[in-house]
Design a protein around this motif. Structure first.
Motif: not given
Ligand SMILES: NC(=O)c1ccc[n+]([C@@H]2O[C@H](COP(=O)([O-])OP(=O)(O)OC[C@H]3O[C@@H](n4cnc5c(N)ncnc54)[C@H](OP(=O)(O)O)[C@@H]3O)[C@@H](O)[C@H]2O)c1
Length: 301
Positions: A13, A18, A39, A80-81
């Motif tokens: 991701g 993150l 991806r 995953l989100d």
């Molecule tokens: N604690 C909280 O409040 C909170 C809030 C929101 C999310 N989260 C969790 O924390 C994670 C990371 O947060 P973030 O802010 O970095 O989210 P983000 O900016 O939405 O990034 C999520 C990443 O997941 C990857 N992804 C999506 N589909 C995928 C697939 N099929 N295979 C592999 N990777 C895939 C993508 O990376 P690529 O585009 O590089 O493939 C995407 O950019 C989220 O995904 C969610 O599970 C936590």
């Protein structure tokens, strides 16, 4: 070269917020064997320019997983989100990543989970995290599971309507949340990947836990704005959101979030960020001050 000298580190991701911040932290710390998985590698060319290797990595594509995990010593698997498919699909995809790590004989998995995902949790996303945690534990691979509190960054979803209306409707009662800046989570993720030991399962939280009434005081201080705090029941919270046009499953989940906060699941302020990274996390007040203008603009839309 042995793992202790220069382990090969994979971050999935990497085009996400993150993942990107974690790769940058690793490179800034001097890591020279970093693989950024996405991806679409075109979107992480900046990370390649900064010194990372890049790989096409999609949890839905087993071939991309086995190719990406080959030769990796330690991997950060970013969950995953909730928008990425149904809970069942997300679990399947995340377990594929764990299986690929096991097949490649990865020696450490770091995984981004949530607080208290055990059965009985009210939030829809909890089961996908719990099943993934279980699979990691059963894989026999040493692990660090980062059970992350609510991102401070989520404030961009919930504060602008409050600023616009002057009303804060909550079913969270006096429950508190120790919000954490996502950039601090990225520093912890980099430390968990590179540190000498696995951390097991631990809560990653901000330095102070705040209730809704604390937040109202903070809004007054930072935005010079008075907000009416309106306490409602879970049912009133859900029906109020639906009446405001929020789709029913999202309204249900937001009401469940309030109930989870009220039950104390996020009241976990601790010093983990400081302990693991040597630098204290940003407070929620600092986060609000730094994003004051952007939040006011969001409230005008
Ligand atoms: N604690 C909280 O409040 C909170 C809030 C929101 C999310 N989260 C969790 O924390 C994670 C990371 O947060 P973030 O802010 O970095 O989210 P983000 O900016 O939405 O990034 C999520 C990443 O997941 C990857 N992804 C999506 N589909 C995928 C697939 N099929 N295979 C592999 N990777 C895939 C993508 O990376 P690529 O585009 O590089 O493939 C995407 O950019 C989220 O995904 C969610 O599970 C936590």
């Amino acid at each position: 070269m042995s793992i202790h000298e220069n382990p090969r580190l994979l971050v999935t991701g990497a085009n996400g917020n993150l993942g990107r911040a974690t790769v940058k932290n690793l490179l800034l710390a001097g890591a020279t064997n970093v693989v950024a998985g996405s991806r679409n590698t075109d979107l992480i060319s900046d990370l390649a320019s900064a010194g990372a290797n890049t790989t096409t990595l999609d949890f839905h594509n087993p071939g991309s997983l086995s190719a990406s995990f080959r030769g990796i010593d330690r991997a950060l698997i970013i969950s995953l989100d909730a928008r990425q498919g149904s809970p069942e699909e997300r679990v399947r995809s995340q377990l594929s990543a764990v299986e690929a790590a096991a097949a490649a004989k990865v020696r450490r998995i770091v995984y981004t989970s949530m607080h208290k995902p055990e059965p009985g949790a009210l939030l829809a996303v909890a089961a996908t995290h719990y099943q993934t945690e279980q699979a990691i534990e059963q894989s026999g691979i040493p692990f660090s599971i980062l059970r992350v509190n609510s991102y401070a960054d989520n404030v961009f979803y919930w504060l602008p309507p409050v600023l616009a209306s002057g009303r804060w409707v909550t079913a969270a009662g006096n429950g508190r949340t120790a919000y954490i800046d996502r950039l601090d989570v990225a520093r912890v993720a980099a430390a968990a990947l590179t540190g000498a030991d696995e951390l097991g399962c631990l809560n990653i939280s901000g330095p102070e836990a705040l209730s809704a009434s604390d937040l109202v005081s903070l809004v007054k201080e930072v935005f010079d704005m008075s907000v009416d705090l309106i306490h409602v029941t879970d049912e009133e919270r859900e029906s109020g959101l639906i009446a405001a046009g929020v789709p029913s499953p999202i309204a249900k989940n937001l009401a469940a979030l309030d109930a989870t906060i009220r039950d104390g699941a996020f009241d976990t302020a601790n010093d983990t960020v400081l302990r693991l990274t040597g630098t204290p996390p940003r407070t929620f007040a600092e986060f609000l001050r730094a994003n004051r203008g952007a939040l006011l603009n969001a409230a005008k839309r």
